[in-house]
Scaffold this motif. Sequence first.
Motif, PDB file in Angstrom:
ATOM      1  N   LYS A 162       0.851  -1.193   0.000  1.00  0.00           N
ATOM      2  CA  LYS A 162       0.000   0.000   0.000  1.00  0.00           C
ATOM      3  C   LYS A 162       0.890   1.247   0.000  1.00  0.00           C
ATOM      4  O   LYS A 162       1.827   1.366   0.783  1.00  0.00           O
ATOM      5  N   GLY A 163       0.605   2.174  -0.907  1.00  0.00           N
ATOM      6  CA  GLY A 163       1.338   3.435  -0.954  1.00  0.00           C
ATOM      7  C   GLY A 163       2.706   3.368  -1.581  1.00  0.00           C
ATOM      8  O   GLY A 163       3.398   4.391  -1.651  1.00  0.00           O
ATOM      9  N   ALA A 164       3.146   2.209  -2.063  1.00  0.00           N
ATOM     10  CA  ALA A 164       4.502   2.054  -2.599  1.00  0.00           C
ATOM     11  C   ALA A 164       4.562   2.442  -4.070  1.00  0.00           C
ATOM     12  O   ALA A 164       3.605   2.270  -4.821  1.00  0.00           O
ATOM     13  N   SER A 165       5.728   2.953  -4.485  1.00  0.00           N
ATOM     14  CA  SER A 165       5.972   3.295  -5.885  1.00  0.00           C
ATOM     15  C   SER A 165       6.864   2.259  -6.557  1.00  0.00           C
ATOM     16  O   SER A 165       7.367   2.503  -7.660  1.00  0.00           O
ATOM     17  N   SER A 166       7.079   1.136  -5.896  1.00  0.00           N
ATOM     18  CA  SER A 166       7.965   0.129  -6.457  1.00  0.00           C
ATOM     19  C   SER A 166       7.551  -1.271  -6.031  1.00  0.00           C
ATOM     20  O   SER A 166       6.921  -1.460  -4.985  1.00  0.00           O
ATOM     21  N   LEU A 167       7.915  -2.251  -6.858  1.00  0.00           N
ATOM     22  CA  LEU A 167       7.802  -3.657  -6.511  1.00  0.00           C
ATOM     23  C   LEU A 167       9.039  -4.050  -5.728  1.00  0.00           C
ATOM     24  O   LEU A 167      10.153  -3.632  -6.062  1.00  0.00           O
ATOM     25  N   GLN A 168       8.863  -4.880  -4.707  1.00  0.00           N
ATOM     26  CA  GLN A 168      10.028  -5.381  -3.984  1.00  0.00           C
ATOM     27  C   GLN A 168      10.216  -6.863  -4.270  1.00  0.00           C
ATOM     28  O   GLN A 168       9.290  -7.662  -4.108  1.00  0.00           O
ATOM     29  N   TYR A 169      11.426  -7.211  -4.707  1.00  0.00           N
ATOM     30  CA  TYR A 169      11.822  -8.599  -4.933  1.00  0.00           C
ATOM     31  C   TYR A 169      12.691  -9.035  -3.758  1.00  0.00           C
ATOM     32  O   TYR A 169      13.714  -8.411  -3.462  1.00  0.00           O
ATOM     33  N   VAL A 170      12.277 -10.102  -3.094  1.00  0.00           N
ATOM     34  CA  VAL A 170      13.096 -10.706  -2.041  1.00  0.00           C
ATOM     35  C   VAL A 170      13.571 -12.050  -2.569  1.00  0.00           C
ATOM     36  O   VAL A 170      12.777 -12.963  -2.794  1.00  0.00           O
ATOM     37  N   LEU A 171      14.885 -12.174  -2.788  1.00  0.00           N
ATOM     38  CA  LEU A 171      15.460 -13.370  -3.392  1.00  0.00           C
ATOM     39  C   LEU A 171      16.201 -14.190  -2.353  1.00  0.00           C
ATOM     40  O   LEU A 171      16.966 -13.639  -1.548  1.00  0.00           O
ATOM     41  N   LYS A 172      15.983 -15.480  -2.363  1.00  0.00           N
ATOM     42  CA  LYS A 172      16.827 -16.415  -1.620  1.00  0.00           C
ATOM     43  C   LYS A 172      17.406 -17.371  -2.663  1.00  0.00           C
ATOM     44  O   LYS A 172      16.717 -18.258  -3.170  1.00  0.00           O
ATOM     45  N   VAL A 212      16.662  -0.381  -7.090  1.00  0.00           N
ATOM     46  CA  VAL A 212      17.226  -0.044  -5.787  1.00  0.00           C
ATOM     47  C   VAL A 212      17.582  -1.359  -5.098  1.00  0.00           C
ATOM     48  O   VAL A 212      16.769  -2.285  -5.060  1.00  0.00           O
ATOM     49  N   ALA A 213      18.787  -1.454  -4.551  1.00  0.00           N
ATOM     50  CA  ALA A 213      19.239  -2.713  -3.956  1.00  0.00           C
ATOM     51  C   ALA A 213      19.745  -2.502  -2.544  1.00  0.00           C
ATOM     52  O   ALA A 213      20.302  -1.453  -2.222  1.00  0.00           O
ATOM     53  N   ASP A 214      19.551  -3.521  -1.698  1.00  0.00           N
ATOM     54  CA  ASP A 214      19.993  -3.425  -0.307  1.00  0.00           C
ATOM     55  C   ASP A 214      21.448  -3.826  -0.136  1.00  0.00           C
ATOM     56  O   ASP A 214      22.092  -3.424   0.829  1.00  0.00           O
ATOM     57  N   ASN A 226      14.344  -3.470  -5.465  1.00  0.00           N
ATOM     58  CA  ASN A 226      13.088  -2.781  -5.772  1.00  0.00           C
ATOM     59  C   ASN A 226      13.118  -2.261  -7.189  1.00  0.00           C
ATOM     60  O   ASN A 226      14.114  -1.642  -7.611  1.00  0.00           O
ATOM     61  N   LEU A 227      12.065  -2.527  -7.929  1.00  0.00           N
ATOM     62  CA  LEU A 227      11.877  -2.017  -9.287  1.00  0.00           C
ATOM     63  C   LEU A 227      10.735  -1.025  -9.235  1.00  0.00           C
ATOM     64  O   LEU A 227       9.605  -1.391  -8.881  1.00  0.00           O
ATOM     65  N   GLY A 228      11.027   0.244  -9.568  1.00  0.00           N
ATOM     66  CA  GLY A 228       9.980   1.234  -9.395  1.00  0.00           C
ATOM     67  C   GLY A 228      10.057   2.396 -10.361  1.00  0.00           C
ATOM     68  O   GLY A 228      11.027   2.554 -11.121  1.00  0.00           O
ATOM     69  N   VAL A 229       9.019   3.206 -10.315  1.00  0.00           N
ATOM     70  CA  VAL A 229       8.927   4.444 -11.081  1.00  0.00           C
ATOM     71  C   VAL A 229       8.911   5.603 -10.088  1.00  0.00           C
ATOM     72  O   VAL A 229       8.032   5.670  -9.226  1.00  0.00           O
ATOM     73  N   PHE A 230       9.895   6.494 -10.194  1.00  0.00           N
ATOM     74  CA  PHE A 230      10.045   7.574  -9.236  1.00  0.00           C
ATOM     75  C   PHE A 230      10.205   8.903  -9.964  1.00  0.00           C
ATOM     76  O   PHE A 230      10.481   8.944 -11.168  1.00  0.00           O
ATOM     77  N   SER A 231      10.081   9.984  -9.210  1.00  0.00           N
ATOM     78  CA  SER A 231      10.447  11.292  -9.745  1.00  0.00           C
ATOM     79  C   SER A 231      11.939  11.290 -10.055  1.00  0.00           C
ATOM     80  O   SER A 231      12.741  10.718  -9.319  1.00  0.00           O
ATOM     81  N   LEU A 255      14.504  11.140  -5.589  1.00  0.00           N
ATOM     82  CA  LEU A 255      15.022   9.808  -5.905  1.00  0.00           C
ATOM     83  C   LEU A 255      15.900   9.281  -4.784  1.00  0.00           C
ATOM     84  O   LEU A 255      15.807   8.115  -4.386  1.00  0.00           O
ATOM     85  N   GLU A 256      16.738  10.145  -4.225  1.00  0.00           N
ATOM     86  CA  GLU A 256      17.605   9.746  -3.115  1.00  0.00           C
ATOM     87  C   GLU A 256      16.784   9.364  -1.891  1.00  0.00           C
ATOM     88  O   GLU A 256      17.057   8.359  -1.229  1.00  0.00           O
ATOM     89  N   GLU A 257      15.768  10.146  -1.571  1.00  0.00           N
ATOM     90  CA  GLU A 257      14.956   9.842  -0.388  1.00  0.00           C
ATOM     91  C   GLU A 257      14.142   8.567  -0.578  1.00  0.00           C
ATOM     92  O   GLU A 257      13.983   7.782   0.362  1.00  0.00           O
ATOM     93  N   ASN A 258      13.614   8.346  -1.792  1.00  0.00           N
ATOM     94  CA  ASN A 258      12.902   7.102  -2.052  1.00  0.00           C
ATOM     95  C   ASN A 258      13.812   5.898  -1.875  1.00  0.00           C
ATOM     96  O   ASN A 258      13.440   4.896  -1.259  1.00  0.00           O
ATOM     97  N   ALA A 259      15.029   5.986  -2.419  1.00  0.00           N
ATOM     98  CA  ALA A 259      15.974   4.883  -2.302  1.00  0.00           C
ATOM     99  C   ALA A 259      16.377   4.656  -0.850  1.00  0.00           C
ATOM    100  O   ALA A 259      16.496   3.513  -0.387  1.00  0.00           O
ATOM    101  N   THR A 260      16.579   5.738  -0.107  1.00  0.00           N
ATOM    102  CA  THR A 260      16.974   5.614   1.296  1.00  0.00           C
ATOM    103  C   THR A 260      15.858   4.984   2.123  1.00  0.00           C
ATOM    104  O   THR A 260      16.112   4.146   2.996  1.00  0.00           O
ATOM    105  N   ASP A 261      14.617   5.364   1.861  1.00  0.00           N
ATOM    106  CA  ASP A 261      13.493   4.740   2.564  1.00  0.00           C
ATOM    107  C   ASP A 261      13.443   3.236   2.301  1.00  0.00           C
ATOM    108  O   ASP A 261      13.166   2.434   3.196  1.00  0.00           O
ATOM    109  N   ILE A 262      13.703   2.839   1.053  1.00  0.00           N
ATOM    110  CA  ILE A 262      13.651   1.418   0.684  1.00  0.00           C
ATOM    111  C   ILE A 262      14.757   0.630   1.373  1.00  0.00           C
ATOM    112  O   ILE A 262      14.536  -0.457   1.906  1.00  0.00           O
ATOM    113  N   THR A 263      15.973   1.181   1.368  1.00  0.00           N
ATOM    114  CA  THR A 263      17.111   0.436   1.919  1.00  0.00           C
ATOM    115  C   THR A 263      17.231   0.568   3.433  1.00  0.00           C
ATOM    116  O   THR A 263      18.026  -0.137   4.047  1.00  0.00           O
TER     117      THR A 263
END
Length: 473
Positions: free
Chosen positions: A228-238, A305-307, A344-349, A355-363
């Motif tokens: 909810k409210g996200a601008s990106s898909l998150q992929y969690v890989l094992k 965006v990657a952790d 994270n694969l997303g569409v951002f400003s 862009l920096e703040e979006n990436a920082t929130d994700i990581t």
Amino acid sequence: TQSEGAGAGYGIENFSAPVTSRSSGLNRLFHVFNPSAHTRQSVVELTVWDWVGNLARIAFTDADGKAVAHQLVDYSLQKYWDHQYFRVLIDATVPALGYATFQMKEADLSDYPFFYQPDNRTHDGFDDTVMDNGILKAVFDRQSAEVVSLVDKASGKEFIKTGDSAGLRYYMTESSSSNAWLIGRYISESKLTGNTKVRKTNGPLRTTLEIDIPFGASSMHVSVSLDKGASSLQYVLKVDWHEAGKKDGSPIPMLAFVAPANEDVSEYRYDVPGGVMARKPLHHDVPGLQYGAALLSEDKALALVADSKYGYRGADNQIVLTLIHAATSPDPYPERGIHDIKINLGVFSACPKVLEENATDITHAMSYISVNPHQGTLPLQASLLELDEDTGVVISGVKGAEDGKGIIVRLCNVLDKASDAALRFGKEILSAQWVDVLEQPANSSSAPKTSANAVTLSVGASSMAALRIILKQ
């Protein structure tokens, strides 16, 4: 008291704070912490230990007693050593660089309970999977489970190349130009579309697609979610990686994620220490601390965006993130084993600040601790520091001063022009002064100005700065 201390060490393998339980009974308290310099509303996953209530009657409230939306991840208790737990998502709003308190309890029955048959006698067709949260719409191909469409709902614009898809790739790279520091020339590329299981779960806070992918001598479990409210898909890989290069000159295996843009890309952006870097298309990996982004028309960016990965390749109207590279030099088998990766694969400003703040929130996800009810001296929620959003300045670090006198706030301006900013603290400010990287007083033509609990300042174009702040105790 069974839950006292349950889960000690649980989750620490992911380099996160262990979610040890410090509470018991039907009523549980959680403090959620926000590491960002702005108020955040996002989905937070909590682990609840040895709860003996009815999972169907869980209710959450915030510090003001208002109901908080939740969604179960586990619909039954899971076992961990001699304890049991379940995971639940909550829609948490937490102030900037601060914390908020949430209570979980077993709600009273409002009407007579009834239960559905768990299995349907019929099922839906195997159509493309669609995730839509009102901000982003993603379509996954029904066979490959790759992203064939990514639409920004506000503009209605498509960001994935028509006829192509975004997803995981298996490359073979040239041995002679590969080592632990260099990704060799691409020789071949194949899509990892041979999945053996795809399962979707829906909910008010998160929609998830679980995918199992065997490939070569390896295997991978992929969890793709849209919150909810996200601008990106998150992929969690094992990834259980058992691919290996050979020193006989054979090609070197590599795992990557590729996102092809739906328009021509002439410039790519990456965040670097203390700022951002724009580069023209290059057929080799370049570093990005948190993201690599294809800059598109209409001031949008298609970004990865990657952790824990930092090798991005922007070229051929796509952005590529290198995940695992089985180079043989200097180590013969450097990558074998389990890899946990978040992308994270997303569409951002395309604005560097946004862009920096979006990436920082994700990581930097919000974290939490569980607590027992007790008398305390602090409020149930509070903020240390908030940064004015309408500026090019971002906070790169907050720490206690080395000499014990106040706190140090490190800043950088990600724009190519000077930016004014305002810092608002949760306490009254006694003094504020510029310092250098050694936390010694620094001269500046424009001194920071203080008033009550705010500091106003200016940071030069593409510059870094640091402040020493003394707060009233």
